[in-house]
Each structure stands twice: as structure tokens, then as C-alpha cells.
Design a protein around this motif. Structure first.
Motif, PDB file in Angstrom:
ATOM      1  N   THR A  13      18.108   4.371   6.546  1.00 17.85           N
ATOM      2  CA  THR A  13      18.834   4.580   5.291  1.00 17.85           C
ATOM      3  C   THR A  13      17.978   5.363   4.299  1.00 17.85           C
ATOM      4  OG1 THR A  13      20.053   2.527   5.618  1.00 17.85           O
ATOM      5  CG2 THR A  13      20.039   3.444   3.390  1.00 17.85           C
ATOM      6  N   LEU A  14      16.710   4.957   4.154  1.00 20.75           N
ATOM      7  CA  LEU A  14      15.821   5.664   3.238  1.00 20.75           C
ATOM      8  C   LEU A  14      15.573   7.098   3.691  1.00 20.75           C
ATOM      9  CD1 LEU A  14      13.211   2.880   2.433  1.00 20.75           C
ATOM     10  CD2 LEU A  14      14.997   3.775   0.939  1.00 20.75           C
ATOM     11  N   LEU A  15      15.432   7.299   4.977  1.00 24.47           N
ATOM     12  CA  LEU A  15      15.232   8.640   5.508  1.00 24.47           C
ATOM     13  C   LEU A  15      16.439   9.523   5.220  1.00 24.47           C
ATOM     14  CD1 LEU A  15      13.411  10.542   7.100  1.00 24.47           C
ATOM     15  CD2 LEU A  15      14.531   9.741   9.172  1.00 24.47           C
ATOM     16  N   THR A  16      17.626   8.960   5.377  1.00 27.57           N
ATOM     17  CA  THR A  16      18.853   9.700   5.089  1.00 27.57           C
ATOM     18  C   THR A  16      18.900  10.106   3.620  1.00 27.57           C
ATOM     19  OG1 THR A  16      20.034   8.504   6.805  1.00 27.57           O
ATOM     20  CG2 THR A  16      21.377   9.611   5.147  1.00 27.57           C
ATOM     21  N   VAL A  17      18.521   9.177   2.734  1.00 30.96           N
ATOM     22  CA  VAL A  17      18.527   9.468   1.295  1.00 30.96           C
ATOM     23  C   VAL A  17      17.509  10.551   0.970  1.00 30.96           C
ATOM     24  CG1 VAL A  17      17.989   8.499  -0.972  1.00 30.96           C
ATOM     25  CG2 VAL A  17      19.417   7.217   0.610  1.00 30.96           C
ATOM     26  N   LEU A  18      16.343  10.509   1.612  1.00 26.66           N
ATOM     27  CA  LEU A  18      15.308  11.498   1.319  1.00 26.66           C
ATOM     28  C   LEU A  18      15.631  12.873   1.889  1.00 26.66           C
ATOM     29  CD1 LEU A  18      12.109   9.341   1.893  1.00 26.66           C
ATOM     30  CD2 LEU A  18      13.074  10.088  -0.293  1.00 26.66           C
ATOM     31  N   VAL A  19      16.175  12.922   3.100  1.00 29.09           N
ATOM     32  CA  VAL A  19      16.459  14.196   3.748  1.00 29.09           C
ATOM     33  C   VAL A  19      17.649  14.877   3.102  1.00 29.09           C
ATOM     34  CG1 VAL A  19      17.205  15.263   5.905  1.00 29.09           C
ATOM     35  CG2 VAL A  19      15.403  13.546   5.914  1.00 29.09           C
ATOM     36  N   MET A  20      18.696  14.146   2.895  1.00 29.75           N
ATOM     37  CA  MET A  20      19.903  14.705   2.278  1.00 29.75           C
ATOM     38  C   MET A  20      19.862  14.361   0.793  1.00 29.75           C
ATOM     39  SD  MET A  20      22.568  13.457   5.214  1.00 29.75           S
ATOM     40  CE  MET A  20      23.979  13.839   4.238  1.00 29.75           C
ATOM     41  N   ALA A  21      20.438  15.175  -0.028  1.00 30.35           N
ATOM     42  CA  ALA A  21      20.500  14.878  -1.450  1.00 30.35           C
ATOM     43  C   ALA A  21      21.371  13.648  -1.654  1.00 30.35           C
ATOM     44  CB  ALA A  21      21.066  16.066  -2.205  1.00 30.35           C
ATOM     45  N   TYR A  22      20.864  12.687  -2.411  1.00 33.74           N
ATOM     46  CA  TYR A  22      21.602  11.459  -2.650  1.00 33.74           C
ATOM     47  C   TYR A  22      22.850  11.766  -3.464  1.00 33.74           C
ATOM     48  CZ  TYR A  22      22.828   6.794  -4.107  1.00 33.74           C
ATOM     49  OH  TYR A  22      23.520   5.630  -4.334  1.00 33.74           O
ATOM     50  N   LYS A  23      23.950  11.205  -3.052  1.00 36.20           N
ATOM     51  CA  LYS A  23      25.211  11.359  -3.773  1.00 36.20           C
ATOM     52  C   LYS A  23      25.529  10.054  -4.483  1.00 36.20           C
ATOM     53  CE  LYS A  23      26.933  15.090  -1.115  1.00 36.20           C
ATOM     54  NZ  LYS A  23      27.044  16.281  -1.846  1.00 36.20           N
ATOM     55  N   ILE A  24      25.910  10.163  -5.727  1.00 35.30           N
ATOM     56  CA  ILE A  24      26.189   8.999  -6.569  1.00 35.30           C
ATOM     57  C   ILE A  24      27.384   8.227  -6.013  1.00 35.30           C
ATOM     58  CG2 ILE A  24      26.874   8.282  -8.896  1.00 35.30           C
ATOM     59  CD1 ILE A  24      25.352  10.791  -9.910  1.00 35.30           C
ATOM     60  N   ARG A  25      27.230   6.882  -5.991  1.00 38.22           N
ATOM     61  CA  ARG A  25      28.264   6.005  -5.445  1.00 38.22           C
ATOM     62  C   ARG A  25      28.677   4.968  -6.484  1.00 38.22           C
ATOM     63  NH1 ARG A  25      26.941   2.800  -1.020  1.00 38.22           N
ATOM     64  NH2 ARG A  25      25.014   2.275  -2.027  1.00 38.22           N
ATOM     65  N   PRO A  26      29.870   4.375  -6.312  1.00 39.51           N
ATOM     66  CA  PRO A  26      30.275   3.296  -7.216  1.00 39.51           C
ATOM     67  C   PRO A  26      29.275   2.143  -7.148  1.00 39.51           C
ATOM     68  CG  PRO A  26      32.136   4.021  -5.895  1.00 39.51           C
ATOM     69  CD  PRO A  26      30.913   4.693  -5.336  1.00 39.51           C
ATOM     70  N   GLY A  27      28.937   1.597  -8.301  1.00 42.24           N
ATOM     71  CA  GLY A  27      27.994   0.488  -8.365  1.00 42.24           C
ATOM     72  C   GLY A  27      26.566   0.906  -8.649  1.00 42.24           C
ATOM     73  N   ASP A  28      26.272   2.200  -8.560  1.00 41.95           N
ATOM     74  CA  ASP A  28      24.924   2.672  -8.893  1.00 41.95           C
ATOM     75  C   ASP A  28      24.671   2.483 -10.382  1.00 41.95           C
ATOM     76  OD1 ASP A  28      24.323   3.500  -6.313  1.00 41.95           O
ATOM     77  OD2 ASP A  28      24.746   5.618  -6.701  1.00 41.95           O
ATOM     78  N   VAL A  29      23.433   2.146 -10.710  1.00 46.16           N
ATOM     79  CA  VAL A  29      23.018   2.095 -12.113  1.00 46.16           C
ATOM     80  C   VAL A  29      22.120   3.304 -12.321  1.00 46.16           C
ATOM     81  CG1 VAL A  29      21.793   0.797 -13.889  1.00 46.16           C
ATOM     82  CG2 VAL A  29      23.129  -0.418 -12.165  1.00 46.16           C
ATOM     83  N   LEU A  30      22.540   4.174 -13.225  1.00 47.11           N
ATOM     84  CA  LEU A  30      21.823   5.418 -13.490  1.00 47.11           C
ATOM     85  C   LEU A  30      21.146   5.358 -14.849  1.00 47.11           C
ATOM     86  CD1 LEU A  30      24.627   7.931 -12.440  1.00 47.11           C
ATOM     87  CD2 LEU A  30      22.822   6.996 -10.998  1.00 47.11           C
TER      88      LEU A  30
END
Length: 112
Positions: A13-30
Motif C-alpha cells: 500500500t505504501l509503495l503504491t502511494v509513493l510510486v503513483m501520485a496519491y489521490k484524495i479520498r473520502p475521509g482523508d484529513v488534509l
């Protein structure tokens, strides 16, 4: 054995987030930071509909956008809305990620 699988899932999961640009999802706190304007900076929560309530902009659709796209969007809205006279430097970062849900189909040794 179960711990190894969990660690592998977390690492993938972390590798996916690092390799691909993270896309904002419902429930994220920004955390939105507007350079030179502390009153416009602060935490926001992305709602289930993919929008975030950002004073004084109101509801802004951020679902599926990368952090850079969200920064550009908010910067433009502050300028076009007449809130700021010059294009502001906006930084958006993830303070906490919405939980990732994984489902396993089939037979498992220890359900749950």
C-alpha cells in the motif's frame, strides 16, 4: 504468518502511494496552508461526497485529485473569488489517511 501478510499488505500500500501520485479520498484529513495568510490555513476533512468545506470558499470538490491538483485548484479559487488579490502559494498535505479496506475472498486460517 498472519503478521507477515499484514506487513506485506501495508508495504504494498505504501509503495503504491509513493510510486503513483496519491489521490484524495473520502475521509482523508488534509492540512491546507496558504502562505502569508494564517486565517485561511487549517485542517479540513474530505466528506463522503468527495467535497471539503473550506472557509471562505465553501464546498470544494477534491475527490480523486492529487495534492498538486488540489493546491492549484484552491489557489485559483482564492484568486477568482476575490479573496486574495494575488495568486497565493497554497500547500496541501495529508494529515491522516482514510483507512484502506481490504477484502479476502475464499478460505482463510483465522477469519477476522
Amino acid at each position: 504468518m498472519h503478521l507477515k501478510k499484514t506487513i506485506m499488505i501495508v508495504l504494498l500500500t505504501l509503495l503504491t502511494v509513493l510510486v503513483m501520485a496519491y489521490k484524495i479520498r473520502p475521509g482523508d484529513v488534509l492540512f491546507v496552508s496558504v502562505y502569508g495568510s494564517a486565517e485561511l490555513s487549517g485542517e479540513i476533512v474530505v466528506g463522503p461526497d468527495g467535497t471539503a468545506s473550506i472557509p471562505p470558499l465553501g464546498s470544494v470538490a477534491v475527490l480523486g485529485k492529487t495534492l498538486e491538483e488540489a493546491e492549484s485548484l484552491l489557489s485559483g479559487k482564492y484568486l477568482s473569488g476575490g479573496i486574495l488579490a494575488t495568486r497565493p502559494q497554497v500547500t496541501v498535505s495529508v494529515k491522516s489517511y482514510a483507512p484502506f479496506m481490504f477484502y479476502v475472498l475464499g478460505e482463510v486460517n483465522k477469519p477476522g
